[in-house]
Design an enzyme around this catalytic site. Sequence first.
Site, PDB file in Angstrom:
ATOM      1  CD  GLU A 196     -30.497  11.473   2.720  1.00 11.42           C
ATOM      2  OE1 GLU A 196     -31.726  11.374   2.489  1.00 11.42           O
ATOM      3  OE2 GLU A 196     -30.024  11.676   3.844  1.00 11.42           O
TER       4      GLU A 196
ATOM      5  N   GLY B 185     -36.605  24.371   2.271  1.00 11.48           N
ATOM      6  CA  GLY B 185     -35.417  24.187   1.425  1.00 11.48           C
ATOM      7  C   GLY B 185     -34.188  23.771   2.195  1.00 11.48           C
TER       8      GLY B 185
ATOM      9  N   GLY C 153     -33.783  20.610   3.576  1.00 11.18           N
ATOM     10  CA  GLY C 153     -33.597  19.154   3.599  1.00 11.18           C
ATOM     11  C   GLY C 153     -34.255  18.502   4.801  1.00 11.18           C
TER      12      GLY C 153
ATOM     13  CB  SER D 157     -39.239  16.544   5.416  1.00  8.89           C
ATOM     14  OG  SER D 157     -39.933  15.683   4.660  1.00  8.89           O
TER      15      SER D 157
ATOM     16  CG  ASP E 297     -39.047  13.505   2.505  1.00  5.74           C
ATOM     17  OD1 ASP E 297     -38.141  12.762   2.940  1.00  5.74           O
ATOM     18  OD2 ASP E 297     -38.849  14.375   1.642  1.00  5.74           O
TER      19      ASP E 297
HETATM   20  C1  GLA Z   1     -35.850  14.218  -0.806  1.00  8.50           C
HETATM   21  C2  GLA Z   1     -36.997  13.346  -1.276  1.00  8.50           C
HETATM   22  C3  GLA Z   1     -36.940  11.964  -0.618  1.00  8.50           C
HETATM   23  C4  GLA Z   1     -35.555  11.328  -0.767  1.00  8.50           C
HETATM   24  C5  GLA Z   1     -34.466  12.325  -0.353  1.00  8.50           C
HETATM   25  C6  GLA Z   1     -33.079  11.788  -0.622  1.00  8.50           C
HETATM   26  O1  GLA Z   1     -36.014  14.503   0.558  1.00  8.50           O
HETATM   27  O2  GLA Z   1     -38.234  13.950  -0.970  1.00  8.50           O
HETATM   28  O3  GLA Z   1     -37.936  11.138  -1.163  1.00  8.50           O
HETATM   29  O4  GLA Z   1     -35.352  10.871  -2.072  1.00  8.50           O
HETATM   30  O5  GLA Z   1     -34.601  13.558  -1.017  1.00  8.50           O
HETATM   31  O6  GLA Z   1     -32.818  10.689   0.169  1.00  8.50           O
END
Ligand code: GLA
Length: 393
Positions: free
Chosen positions: A35, A132, A134, A136, A182
């Site tokens: 991450e 929102g 996490g 994607s 993502d």
């Molecule tokens: C978001 C961003 C990714 C990555 C994550 C953290 O999802 O879109 O590119 O940086 O945060 O790992």
Amino acid sequence: MSSPRALALSAFEREYGRPSDALVRAPGRVNLIGEHTDYNDGFVLPVALDRAAWIALTPRDDGRVRLYAADLEQRGEFDLASCLSLAERGDASAEAGGWLEYPRGVAWALQEDHAHELRGFDGTLSSDVPRGAGLSSSAAVELAVAAAFQVASGFAWDPLDIALRMQRAENHWVGVASGIMDQLIGAAAVAGHALLIDCRDLDRRAVALPDGVAVVVLDTNTRRGLVASAYNERRAQCEEAAAALGVEALRDADLDDLARVRDRLDEVVYRRARHVISENARVLAAVEALEANDVTTFGHLMDASHASLRNDFEVSSAALDEIVSAARAAPGCLGARMTGAGFGGCGVGLVEEGSLDDFLSDTASAYAKASGREGELLVATPASGAGRDTTAR
Ligand code: GLA
């Protein structure tokens, strides 16, 4: 509740008075480990989810795109000729109609450098990737729109080229400075596998998930607010540390290098760098563990990742810590951590399949007790990347 696939199909018939010609999907993702490493040229290990954005469409003969966003119950349309330069972009955060900047950004990124000759389409969009959280959701929408353009225009689908263009859409049109994770997992995922991505040379390796374990998405049901400024601040801190280390990116340093420059670094910047450097090492160790069927070690690395994100990178939240602790204490849990950018949204756990039922009920009740909130637990089936859906309607 109808599936987003069924919703996109039925909304098409209602909107346009006939069935659609084609259907495309693009998955959300959950990151198992790695991450805040992608924008440091590091390593990530995401899996694509069976939650996805779907578009039903019929190609048009002209350059018009008409799209009905079924979940928002909003219509939008634009001309491809209005997405040829960045000067024409609108406000993606605008209350009404802001969502249309995602498809417009995709049209811009695909047309940039005259790469693709696009044709328009009539379409309907529906997604069950929560926004929102996490997981994607925006990359899923971007990739679904790209797949719709591919069907309408017939260009060759190169997942890496598409992912890079979708990242450009996100960075330059939508205005979020995200890394490549993502978009690349959404474009290039292999069903049943996680994908090790080297975010420097963009090499990928599909890693099979061992039998007998389940990936569980742990949704806190909290949604992150204004995360862009905190995300960009983390990026800047990482760049500051890389500059002090005299390396191109934190990917190029190890903990001994970091110890040597510690005196010259601000305490916070030092901790940010310690997270990224140690996280990259954890990803590589985690892949080695998976390939050796050593899920215990993999789980411990997930736990260590969470501690590092919470203490050093400071992107966790009370709800994320609560759901991760709840999962960690539940039967069959091998490891758990927050996933994605952080500040809210989801965690991810690796769980022994034999204990799954107990894991789900114990985690849900412990989280509710600790937080006063209902979480949502989703057993993930690692899906394939974006593309046309050819299964029978
Ligand atoms: C978001 C961003 C990714 C990555 C994550 C953290 O999802 O879109 O590119 O940086 O945060 O790992």
